[in-house]
Design an enzyme around this catalytic site. Structure first.
Site, short mmCIF file in Angstrom:
data_model
loop_
_atom_site.label_atom_id
_atom_site.label_comp_id
_atom_site.label_asym_id
_atom_site.label_seq_id
_atom_site.Cartn_x
_atom_site.Cartn_y
_atom_site.Cartn_z
N THR A 178 0.86 -1.18 0.00
CA THR A 178 0.00 0.00 0.00
C THR A 178 0.90 1.23 0.00
O THR A 178 2.06 1.15 0.36
CB THR A 178 -0.89 0.00 1.27
OG1 THR A 178 -1.72 -1.15 1.27
CG2 THR A 178 -1.77 1.23 1.37
N GLY A 195 -1.38 -3.75 4.90
CA GLY A 195 -2.50 -4.68 4.87
C GLY A 195 -3.10 -4.91 6.24
O GLY A 195 -3.48 -3.98 6.96
#
Length: 528
Positions: free
Chosen positions: A350, A433
């Site tokens: 991410t 995550g």
């Protein structure tokens, strides 16, 4: 103050504006946007677009985003859910009838319709000073002319060669000469550059309609996916009400379900009943309490959180003080719990972006394709990597996260915002995550319980609990590991560092900004 004889770096300090991202080119793009007249939202979208090119394993326009935004740093914290939905044809019965026991982690059935571009265009229209064309310009240039692969990007990229090789188009674009690029190599994405130009010219419609959508849907259908052009055309993000809780005098804001953000709030509520400041920051005592609070909160995450358009999530009950008291009573400071179910979490990547501008507009912005290189499915003409967020769905009857047509999955990416007395103190986030609730809590307790400065709080050693074991970064002291084992934890050394984070701290009295960026990534904070 840190000891300047040891490795590390100081936080970055400025007065006018600050941006912090996990990649230097993205941070620079954000600063350039701010200095050219853009505001914090313009800068955040611009940085996210750049990272979609230069950190292709972590994010891109084929993914989702969530945003917390406070105009001028005061008043209501606005929340935008930019996560996509499953195809209209996706039903649990269809998958069960095809013999699936669970949703696959890669391939077409892991793909939900990307929500990022819809979110970017909407947020810029509502809150930006410049348009999507200006926001995409630096990313387009890097995609076309090339960029230097940075060290953490190369580290992640090398792990994904097999996934990329399985898709002919992914292999062509992301395995030049048949292998993952090394740190210092140049890489170009001409197909993606063309797509970014279409979006810059046509806006949202340039992604969800026309040739870009045609390419993506055709590829998914060719691989057996259930996606249709209408699924793309009807994609729409939403303004939602943030959820929040108080911790040590600060109000902590998170995204509501379908997001996992309230998991961090449950943890903080539990930990608020312990006097953490009396413990050593890297001690077994502190880490054990954090681990146990996390195990309880993640059990609630997996039991209750789903798309609230489909299921009722008892948010008020889960965030109540009485509920926190009940959870806290289950924690033995000297012994690990043995009755909780196994916690299994997939690896993911991410990017998180924190920006505050001269008017103190504060943006907490997170964007992701979930797993590294998402689903491994790439549009052959567009160069768009499609996310694998659908792999979070369940097939279990009655589960709140059971797949259904046009449903959002339980989502891990979570921006954070801390406020006090109606003013923003800090837009913050920690990537990784399923690790993110742990990361948020570890960062906040480092600062608010142990008095660490922003950079120290991000630098500090981390642990995580998954697969029935504590996985500790190599920087965790051996005495702490021994103490965790004495409490009944299985402890192993983590194979990879946990997450990566950014933040910008606002001091309203001094008129200053303090930024920090996690050493586990390639990024930096820059202010002026």
């Amino acid at each position: 103050m840190r000891d300047f004889q040891f490795p590390g770096r100081s936080p970055v300090r400025a007065t006018e504006a600050m941006a912090a991202t996990s990649h230097p080119l993205a941070t620079l793009a954000a600063i350039d946007m701010l200095r050219s007249g853009g505001n914090a939202m313009d800068a955040a979208v611009c940085a996210a677009a750049v990272q979609g090119v230069v950190e292709p394993q972590s994010t891109g326009i084929g993914g989702d985003c969530f945003v917390l935004y406070c105009p001028k740093g005061e008043g209501e914290v606005l929340a935008f859910n930019g996560s996509g939905r499953s195809p209209a044809a996706a039903t649990a019965d269809w998958y069960l009838g095809k013999g699936y026991a669970e949703l696959p982690g890669t391939g077409p059935h892991a793909v939900t319709v990307p929500g990022a571009i819809d979110a970017w265009c909407r947020l810029l229209e509502d809150h930006g000073k410049k348009g999507i064309d200006a926001a995409l310009a630096p990313a387009t240039r890097y995609a076309e002319q090339g960029y230097v692969v940075h060290d953490r990007v190369a580290f992640d990229w090398a792990d994904d060669a097999a996934l990329l090789a399985a898709d002919e188009h992914a292999a062509r674009m992301f395995l030049p000469e048949g292998k993952a690029p090394l740190a210092g190599d140049m890489h170009r994405q001409p197909e993606l550059a063309k797509t970014l130009r279409i979006i810059a010219s046509q806006g949202r419609a340039g992604f969800y309609e026309g040739e870009v959508a045609d390419d993506l849907v055709a590829r998914l259908r060719a691989l057996g996916g259930l996606h249709a052009l209408d699924d793309f055309a009807e994609t729409k993000g939403d303004y939602v009400q943030s959820v929040n809780s108080s911790y040590r005098g600060y109000d902590i804001h998170q995204m509501p379900p379908n997001n996992q953000g309230m998991t961090a709030l449950i943890m903080l509520n539990v930990l608020s009943g312990f006097t953490l400041a009396s413990l050593e920051p890297n001690s077994a005592q502190r880490l054990h309490l954090e681990i146990e609070a996390g195990r309880l909160a993640y059990q609630d995450r997996d039991t209750f959180i789903g798309d609230q358009s489909f299921v009722h999530v008892p948010v008020e009950q889960l965030l109540s003080g009485a509920y926190a008291d009940r959870l806290r009573a289950a924690i033995d400071p000297l012994r690990a719990m043995t009755h909780l179910p196994r916690l299994e979490l997939p690896r993911s990547d991410t990017v998180y972006i924190s920006v505050v501008d001269r008017d103190r507009n504060a943006v907490s912005f997170i964007n992701s394709t979930f797993g590294s290189f998402g689903s491994g499915v790439v549009g052959p003409k567009t160069g768009v990597i499609l996310q694998n967020r659908g792999s979070s769905f369940r097939l279990t009857e009655g589960h709140p996260n059971r797949i259904a047509p046009r449903k959002r999955p339980m989502h891990t990416i979570m921006p954070g915002m801390a406020t006090q007395n109606g003013r923003v103190v800090m837009p913050f986030g920690v990537m990784g995550g399923g690790y993110q609730p742990f990361g948020h809590v570890h960062l906040l307790t480092n600062m608010f319980d142990f008095g660490m400065d922003p950079q120290q709080a991000l630098d500090a050693p981390r642990v995580f609990y998954k697969d029935n074991a504590v996985l500790a970064e190599r920087s965790i002291p051996v005495e702490a590991i021994a103490g965790l084992r004495q409490r009944g934890h299985q402890v192993s050394v983590a194979e990879e560092p946990y997450g990566g984070g950014q933040l910008v701290l606002i001091d309203w009295e001094k008129g200053t900004l303090t930024g920090a960026s996690d050493p586990r990534k390639d990024g930096c904070a820059i202010g002026y």
